[in-house]
Design a protein around this motif. Structure first.
Motif, PDB file in Angstrom:
ATOM      1  N   TYR A   1      -8.232  -3.513  -1.663  1.00  0.00           N
ATOM      2  CA  TYR A   1      -7.516  -2.257  -1.881  1.00  0.00           C
ATOM      3  C   TYR A   1      -6.643  -1.922  -0.670  1.00  0.00           C
ATOM      4  O   TYR A   1      -5.488  -1.510  -0.818  1.00  0.00           O
ATOM      5  CB  TYR A   1      -8.526  -1.131  -2.142  1.00  0.00           C
TER       6      TYR A   1
ATOM      7  N   ARG B   1      -2.586  -1.294  -0.586  1.00  0.00           N
ATOM      8  CA  ARG B   1      -1.997  -0.042  -0.104  1.00  0.00           C
ATOM      9  C   ARG B   1      -1.003  -0.312   1.023  1.00  0.00           C
ATOM     10  O   ARG B   1       0.070   0.287   1.074  1.00  0.00           O
ATOM     11  CB  ARG B   1      -3.082   0.928   0.390  1.00  0.00           C
TER      12      ARG B   1
ATOM     13  N   GLU C   1       2.996   0.461   1.060  1.00  0.00           N
ATOM     14  CA  GLU C   1       3.626   1.228   2.136  1.00  0.00           C
ATOM     15  C   GLU C   1       4.807   0.464   2.724  1.00  0.00           C
ATOM     16  O   GLU C   1       5.879   1.039   2.949  1.00  0.00           O
ATOM     17  CB  GLU C   1       2.617   1.531   3.237  1.00  0.00           C
TER      18      GLU C   1
ATOM     19  N   TYR D   1       7.845   0.557   0.380  1.00  0.00           N
ATOM     20  CA  TYR D   1       8.595   1.814   0.447  1.00  0.00           C
ATOM     21  C   TYR D   1       9.388   1.935   1.746  1.00  0.00           C
ATOM     22  O   TYR D   1      10.358   2.694   1.799  1.00  0.00           O
ATOM     23  CB  TYR D   1       7.666   3.008   0.279  1.00  0.00           C
TER      24      TYR D   1
ATOM     25  N   SER E   1       0.819   2.087  -9.056  1.00  0.00           N
ATOM     26  CA  SER E   1       0.478   3.233  -8.208  1.00  0.00           C
ATOM     27  C   SER E   1       1.354   4.432  -8.561  1.00  0.00           C
ATOM     28  O   SER E   1       0.881   5.570  -8.590  1.00  0.00           O
ATOM     29  CB  SER E   1       0.598   2.892  -6.726  1.00  0.00           C
ATOM     30  N   TYR E   2       2.626   4.193  -8.864  1.00  0.00           N
ATOM     31  CA  TYR E   2       3.530   5.277  -9.246  1.00  0.00           C
ATOM     32  C   TYR E   2       3.075   5.917 -10.562  1.00  0.00           C
ATOM     33  O   TYR E   2       3.010   7.148 -10.671  1.00  0.00           O
ATOM     34  CB  TYR E   2       4.958   4.742  -9.374  1.00  0.00           C
ATOM     35  N   CYS E   3       2.746   5.102 -11.549  1.00  0.00           N
ATOM     36  CA  CYS E   3       2.284   5.615 -12.837  1.00  0.00           C
ATOM     37  C   CYS E   3       0.980   6.388 -12.682  1.00  0.00           C
ATOM     38  O   CYS E   3       0.796   7.444 -13.302  1.00  0.00           O
ATOM     39  CB  CYS E   3       2.104   4.481 -13.838  1.00  0.00           C
ATOM     40  N   PHE E   4       0.084   5.884 -11.854  1.00  0.00           N
ATOM     41  CA  PHE E   4      -1.189   6.567 -11.642  1.00  0.00           C
ATOM     42  C   PHE E   4      -0.971   7.918 -10.974  1.00  0.00           C
ATOM     43  O   PHE E   4      -1.602   8.911 -11.337  1.00  0.00           O
ATOM     44  CB  PHE E   4      -2.135   5.704 -10.810  1.00  0.00           C
ATOM     45  N   GLU E   5      -0.063   7.972  -9.996  1.00  0.00           N
ATOM     46  CA  GLU E   5       0.224   9.237  -9.327  1.00  0.00           C
ATOM     47  C   GLU E   5       0.809  10.251 -10.304  1.00  0.00           C
ATOM     48  O   GLU E   5       0.461  11.429 -10.265  1.00  0.00           O
ATOM     49  CB  GLU E   5       1.171   9.008  -8.152  1.00  0.00           C
ATOM     50  N   LEU E   6       1.696   9.808 -11.208  1.00  0.00           N
ATOM     51  CA  LEU E   6       2.239  10.702 -12.226  1.00  0.00           C
ATOM     52  C   LEU E   6       1.138  11.212 -13.146  1.00  0.00           C
ATOM     53  O   LEU E   6       1.113  12.388 -13.517  1.00  0.00           O
ATOM     54  CB  LEU E   6       3.314   9.994 -13.050  1.00  0.00           C
TER      55      LEU E   6
ATOM     56  N   VAL F   1      -2.055  11.595 -12.429  1.00  0.00           N
ATOM     57  CA  VAL F   1      -2.873  12.560 -11.691  1.00  0.00           C
ATOM     58  C   VAL F   1      -2.160  13.904 -11.621  1.00  0.00           C
ATOM     59  O   VAL F   1      -2.771  14.956 -11.838  1.00  0.00           O
ATOM     60  CB  VAL F   1      -3.230  12.034 -10.282  1.00  0.00           C
ATOM     61  N   ILE F   2      -0.872  13.890 -11.314  1.00  0.00           N
ATOM     62  CA  ILE F   2      -0.107  15.135 -11.250  1.00  0.00           C
ATOM     63  C   ILE F   2      -0.127  15.838 -12.600  1.00  0.00           C
ATOM     64  O   ILE F   2      -0.299  17.051 -12.687  1.00  0.00           O
ATOM     65  CB  ILE F   2       1.323  14.855 -10.770  1.00  0.00           C
TER      66      ILE F   2
END
Length: 70
Positions: A20, A24, A28, A31, A58-63, A65-66
C-alpha cells in the motif's frame, strides 16, 4: 528507494505485488509529474500503465467517499 513487496516469475511473465505504501508513494510522484524507478524485469510502459490505473482507482474512491459523506 521504492521496491515492490515481492515478485515471482511465471509462464505468463513476472507477477509483482506492491505494498500500500509503495502505491501511495507512486501516486504522489505521479501527481508531482514524476515516476518511480521501474523495477528490473518490468516494461516501463506496463509499469506506468499500472500506476495510472492506481491513480484512477484512488480518484474514484475519493469521489465515492466525498459522495457518501454528504
Amino acid at each position: 528507494d521504492m521496491y515492490p513487496l515481492y515478485w515471482t516469475t511465471s509462464k505468463g511473465g513476472i507477477f509483482m505485488r506492491y505494498s500500500y505504501e509503495f502505491k501511495r508513494k507512486a501516486i504522489e510522484l505521479f501527481y508531482q509529474g514524476e515516476w518511480p524507478k521501474t523495477p528490473a524485469g518490468v516494461s516501463t510502459h506496463i509499469f506506468h500503465s499500472q500506476i495510472r490505473g492506481w491513480v484512477h482507482i484512488s480518484y474514484c474512491f475519493e469521489l465515492f467517499v466525498i459522495f457518501m459523506i454528504r
